[in-house]
Design an enzyme around this catalytic site. Structure first.
Site, PDB file in Angstrom:
ATOM      1  N   LYS A  13       0.763  -1.217  -0.054  1.00 57.64           N
ATOM      2  CA  LYS A  13      -0.073  -0.077   0.124  1.00 57.64           C
ATOM      3  C   LYS A  13       0.666   1.218   0.057  1.00 57.64           C
ATOM      4  CE  LYS A  13      -2.145  -1.051   4.010  1.00 57.64           C
ATOM      5  NZ  LYS A  13      -1.263  -2.301   4.217  1.00 57.64           N
ATOM      6  N   ARG A  88      -9.607   1.285   8.879  1.00 62.53           N
ATOM      7  CA  ARG A  88      -9.107  -0.327   8.856  1.00 62.53           C
ATOM      8  C   ARG A  88     -10.060  -0.906  10.000  1.00 62.53           C
ATOM      9  NH1 ARG A  88      -3.017   0.669   8.931  1.00 62.53           N
ATOM     10  NH2 ARG A  88      -2.221  -1.544   9.396  1.00 62.53           N
ATOM     11  N   ARG A 127      11.966  -5.577   5.174  1.00 66.93           N
ATOM     12  CA  ARG A 127      11.684  -4.079   4.325  1.00 66.93           C
ATOM     13  C   ARG A 127      12.619  -3.041   5.406  1.00 66.93           C
ATOM     14  NH1 ARG A 127       5.863  -1.716   5.258  1.00 66.93           N
ATOM     15  NH2 ARG A 127       6.330  -2.289   7.383  1.00 66.93           N
ATOM     16  N   ARG A 160      11.382  -0.992  10.991  1.00 61.65           N
ATOM     17  CA  ARG A 160      10.406  -0.817  11.909  1.00 61.65           C
ATOM     18  C   ARG A 160      10.570  -1.761  13.106  1.00 61.65           C
ATOM     19  NH1 ARG A 160       5.275   0.536   8.449  1.00 61.65           N
ATOM     20  NH2 ARG A 160       4.101  -0.790   9.827  1.00 61.65           N
ATOM     21  N   ARG A 171       0.080  -8.489  13.634  1.00 60.35           N
ATOM     22  CA  ARG A 171      -0.665  -7.539  12.599  1.00 60.35           C
ATOM     23  C   ARG A 171      -1.629  -8.315  11.658  1.00 60.35           C
ATOM     24  NH1 ARG A 171       4.625  -4.709  10.689  1.00 60.35           N
ATOM     25  NH2 ARG A 171       3.421  -3.862   9.165  1.00 60.35           N
TER      26      ARG A 171
HETATM   27  P1  AP5 Z   1       4.946  -1.478   1.801  1.00 55.79           P
HETATM   28  O1  AP5 Z   1       4.575  -0.819   0.649  1.00 55.79           O
HETATM   29  O2  AP5 Z   1       5.539  -0.887   2.894  1.00 55.79           O
HETATM   30  O3  AP5 Z   1       3.744  -2.196   2.353  1.00 55.79           O
HETATM   31  P2  AP5 Z   1       2.385  -1.788   2.985  1.00 55.79           P
HETATM   32  O4  AP5 Z   1       1.085  -2.402   2.782  1.00 55.79           O
HETATM   33  O5  AP5 Z   1       2.274  -0.241   3.046  1.00 55.79           O
HETATM   34  O6  AP5 Z   1       2.777  -2.642   4.550  1.00 55.79           O
HETATM   35  P3  AP5 Z   1       2.631  -1.883   5.912  1.00 55.79           P
HETATM   36  O7  AP5 Z   1       3.358  -2.649   6.832  1.00 55.79           O
HETATM   37  O8  AP5 Z   1       3.447  -0.248   6.068  1.00 55.79           O
HETATM   38  O9  AP5 Z   1       1.255  -1.811   6.350  1.00 55.79           O
HETATM   39  P4  AP5 Z   1       0.408  -1.711   7.604  1.00 55.79           P
HETATM   40  O10 AP5 Z   1      -0.770  -1.551   6.987  1.00 55.79           O
HETATM   41  O11 AP5 Z   1       0.776  -2.801   8.473  1.00 55.79           O
HETATM   42  O12 AP5 Z   1       1.388  -0.604   8.640  1.00 55.79           O
HETATM   43  P5  AP5 Z   1       0.801   0.746   8.969  1.00 55.79           P
HETATM   44  O13 AP5 Z   1       2.148   1.536   8.774  1.00 55.79           O
HETATM   45  O14 AP5 Z   1      -0.460   1.404   8.131  1.00 55.79           O
HETATM   46  O15 AP5 Z   1       5.597  -2.838   1.241  1.00 55.79           O
HETATM   47  C1  AP5 Z   1       6.168  -3.775   2.094  1.00 55.79           C
HETATM   48  C2  AP5 Z   1       7.700  -4.483   1.818  1.00 55.79           C
HETATM   49  O16 AP5 Z   1       7.217  -4.992   0.458  1.00 55.79           O
HETATM   50  C3  AP5 Z   1       8.677  -3.302   1.321  1.00 55.79           C
HETATM   51  O17 AP5 Z   1       9.725  -3.637   1.837  1.00 55.79           O
HETATM   52  C4  AP5 Z   1       8.413  -3.067  -0.349  1.00 55.79           C
HETATM   53  O18 AP5 Z   1       9.576  -2.698  -0.884  1.00 55.79           O
HETATM   54  C5  AP5 Z   1       8.031  -4.487  -0.550  1.00 55.79           C
HETATM   55  N1  AP5 Z   1       7.386  -4.623  -1.928  1.00 55.79           N
HETATM   56  C6  AP5 Z   1       6.181  -3.752  -1.773  1.00 55.79           C
HETATM   57  N2  AP5 Z   1       5.446  -4.159  -3.006  1.00 55.79           N
HETATM   58  C7  AP5 Z   1       6.328  -5.308  -3.681  1.00 55.79           C
HETATM   59  C8  AP5 Z   1       6.090  -5.943  -4.700  1.00 55.79           C
HETATM   60  N3  AP5 Z   1       5.115  -5.880  -5.809  1.00 55.79           N
HETATM   61  N4  AP5 Z   1       6.978  -6.868  -4.810  1.00 55.79           N
HETATM   62  C9  AP5 Z   1       7.923  -7.431  -4.094  1.00 55.79           C
HETATM   63  N5  AP5 Z   1       8.132  -6.604  -3.082  1.00 55.79           N
HETATM   64  C10 AP5 Z   1       7.108  -5.441  -2.935  1.00 55.79           C
HETATM   65  O19 AP5 Z   1       0.383   0.484  10.465  1.00 55.79           O
HETATM   66  C11 AP5 Z   1       1.257   0.215  11.435  1.00 55.79           C
HETATM   67  C12 AP5 Z   1       0.497   0.243  12.655  1.00 55.79           C
HETATM   68  O20 AP5 Z   1      -0.318   1.605  13.115  1.00 55.79           O
HETATM   69  C13 AP5 Z   1      -0.682  -0.595  12.919  1.00 55.79           C
HETATM   70  O21 AP5 Z   1      -0.443  -2.020  13.090  1.00 55.79           O
HETATM   71  C14 AP5 Z   1      -1.673  -0.077  13.689  1.00 55.79           C
HETATM   72  O22 AP5 Z   1      -1.432  -0.182  15.182  1.00 55.79           O
HETATM   73  C15 AP5 Z   1      -1.308   1.526  13.631  1.00 55.79           C
HETATM   74  N6  AP5 Z   1      -2.343   1.976  12.591  1.00 55.79           N
HETATM   75  C16 AP5 Z   1      -2.258   2.523  11.371  1.00 55.79           C
HETATM   76  N7  AP5 Z   1      -3.223   2.881  10.850  1.00 55.79           N
HETATM   77  C17 AP5 Z   1      -4.194   2.637  11.745  1.00 55.79           C
HETATM   78  C18 AP5 Z   1      -5.761   2.771  11.768  1.00 55.79           C
HETATM   79  N8  AP5 Z   1      -6.341   3.405  10.406  1.00 55.79           N
HETATM   80  N9  AP5 Z   1      -6.600   2.268  12.715  1.00 55.79           N
HETATM   81  C19 AP5 Z   1      -5.901   1.950  13.833  1.00 55.79           C
HETATM   82  N10 AP5 Z   1      -4.414   1.839  14.082  1.00 55.79           N
HETATM   83  C20 AP5 Z   1      -3.783   2.133  12.984  1.00 55.79           C
END
Ligand code: AP5
Length: 213
Positions: A13, A88, A127, A160, A171
């Site tokens: 994402k 979410r 990552r 991270r 997660r």
């Molecule tokens: P990346 O693009 O970073 O993936 P992502 O889907 O963004 O993964 P995240 O871990 O950031 O998502 P998340 O939803 O758990 O975390 P968030 O920060 O929102 O890609 C991942 C890896 O894969 C990278 O190394 C990339 O290079 C590689 N990659 C990408 N595409 C690829 C491809 N096609 N082929 C190969 N490799 C590829 O949330 C963190 C925490 O914050 C949550 O756990 C929660 O505690 C809190 N939080 C955030 N939002 C909320 C909410 N709305 N409500 C409540 N709590 C929340």
């Protein structure tokens, strides 16, 4: 253009939201990045969020909704935004719909980036992210030109805390329990399109662009 990128942790994402937002002049709004910014600044919200993030749980809806609605009200989001990580929960989705309806607006599309669990774990545990501009890299599939240094802004890369294997598992469970129901929610609104997230990054971007057109 108002778009929500849906998908489990590690689906890509953040990677795709950054690429899309850059190419269509929309703001990239990532709830996780907003929490990590608060964390870095040592705010009360950051301290609260950390208690949940460290265990792979969701930060409570009330504070999350307030933070994101304020962010999408900023001038740089006036022409549109790509939401990454929000909503979410069903409660967050309903709050967003209600806030937009109050301004005679709505979400245009919610692409769901689909990736199998084994690949998600591989991606998250390998990552690296830029401390300054948040660009994500992967040690094998998307390495930076110079190890440990961001291609975009030359700053340091870091891993991270919540990408440790035990937190990644939590997660993914949280996603299935609390976020996966959004797929049916947006399917009912006729806004869901499924994109194969296991292709190369450029192929996923091309499919997302085609869906947006
Ligand atoms: P990346 O693009 O970073 O993936 P992502 O889907 O963004 O993964 P995240 O871990 O950031 O998502 P998340 O939803 O758990 O975390 P968030 O920060 O929102 O890609 C991942 C890896 O894969 C990278 O190394 C990339 O290079 C590689 N990659 C990408 N595409 C690829 C491809 N096609 N082929 C190969 N490799 C590829 O949330 C963190 C925490 O914050 C949550 O756990 C929660 O505690 C809190 N939080 C955030 N939002 C909320 C909410 N709305 N409500 C409540 N709590 C929340």
């Amino acid at each position: 253009m108002r778009v929500i990128l849906l998908g489990p942790p590690g689906a890509g994402k953040g990677t795709q939201a950054g690429l899309l937002a850059g190419s269509v002049s929309a703001a990239h709004v990532a709830s996780g990045d907003l929490f990590r910014k608060h964390l870095g600044e040592g705010t009360e919200l950051g301290k609260l969020a950390k208690q949940y993030m460290d265990h792979g749980e969701l930060v409570p809806d009330d504070v999350t909704i307030k933070m994101v609605l304020e962010r999408i009200g900023a001038p740089d989001a006036a022409e549109g935004y790509v939401l990454d990580g929000f909503p979410r929960t069903i409660e967050q989705a309903k709050a967003l719909d209600a806030a937009l309806a109050g301004q005679a607006q709505e979400i245009d599309l919610t692409p769901l980036i689909e990736v199998e669990t084994e690949e998600l774990v591989r991606r998250l545990t390998g990552r690296w992210i830029c401390r300054a501009c948040q660009t994500p890299y992967h040690e094998f599939s998307a390495p930076p030109a110079t190890p440990g240094v961001c291609d975009a802004c030359d700053r340091e890369l870091y891993q991270r805390d919540d990408d440790k294997p035990e937190v990644v598992r939590a997660r993914l469970e949280t996603y299935e329990r609390q976020t996966a129901p959004l797929v049916a929610y947006y399917e009912r609104q006729g806004k869901l399109v499924r994109v194969d997230g296991e292709q190369a990054i450029e192929r996923v971007t091309a499919d997302l662009r085609a869906a947006l057109r």
